[in-house]
Design an enzyme around this catalytic site. Structure first.
Site, PDB file in Angstrom:
ATOM      1  N   VAL A  79       0.749  -1.092  -0.024  1.00 50.26           N
ATOM      2  CA  VAL A  79       0.007  -0.055  -0.059  1.00 50.26           C
ATOM      3  C   VAL A  79       0.937   1.112   0.090  1.00 50.26           C
ATOM      4  O   VAL A  79       1.641   1.478   0.899  1.00 50.26           O
ATOM      5  CB  VAL A  79      -1.010   0.111   1.177  1.00 50.26           C
ATOM      6  CG1 VAL A  79      -1.957   1.223   1.205  1.00 50.26           C
ATOM      7  CG2 VAL A  79      -1.740  -1.285   1.386  1.00 50.26           C
ATOM      8  N   CYS A  80       0.730   1.923  -0.950  1.00 51.29           N
ATOM      9  CA  CYS A  80       1.475   3.347  -0.947  1.00 51.29           C
ATOM     10  C   CYS A  80       1.433   4.160   0.269  1.00 51.29           C
ATOM     11  O   CYS A  80       0.134   4.564   0.697  1.00 51.29           O
ATOM     12  CB  CYS A  80       1.134   4.373  -2.278  1.00 51.29           C
ATOM     13  SG  CYS A  80       1.972   5.823  -2.280  1.00 51.29           S
TER      14      CYS A  80
END
EC number: 2.8.1.-
Length: 130
Positions: A79-80
């Protein structure tokens, strides 16, 4: 010939078909014997990592489906971190660092930077964005 794929999910868990299409595509790839090196959630796609999502009982629980798929096939769910923080999706470490009361990132999902996506893209045969 079996290929290695990287998936980039930019759509939210509900409201568009992007994330659900990515999930169905991932399942189909794995059933055909392909390998998924990473699923990277970016922009609105980070909402897939929110463990507080509570769909109606007659709706498909996409975040839980991602977790089950990742567990079964040992797929990293990245997940960024910047996109997640902007959208209120935080793990325990970020919650502490940001002075928040609690975290809401589901298990199996982990925060990472765009560098992790770039690294994965170098080793994958195909990158598919949803």
């Amino acid at each position: 010939m079996n290929l290695t794929y990287c998936l980039l999910v930019t759509g939210p868990h509900y409201g568009t078909e992007q994330a659900s299409s990515a999930y169905l595509f991932a399942k189909a790839l794995l059933e055909k014997g392909h390998h998924i090196a990473q699923v990277f959630f970016y922009r609105e796609g980070v909402s897939n990592a929110n463990q507080l999502v509570s769909p109606a009982s007659d709706e498909f629980d996409l975040p839980k489906a991602w977790i089950a798929l990742a567990s079964r096939y040992n797929i990293p769910l990245q997940v960024c971190v910047a996109a997640a923080l902007r959208r209120g999706v935080v793990d325990e470490q970020q919650a502490k660092e940001q002075g928040l009361l609690s975290s809401n990132m589901a298990t199996k999902f982990e925060l990472s930077g765009l560098g992790a996506l770039a690294q994965a893209m170098l080793t994958c045969d195909r990158v598919v964005q949803f």
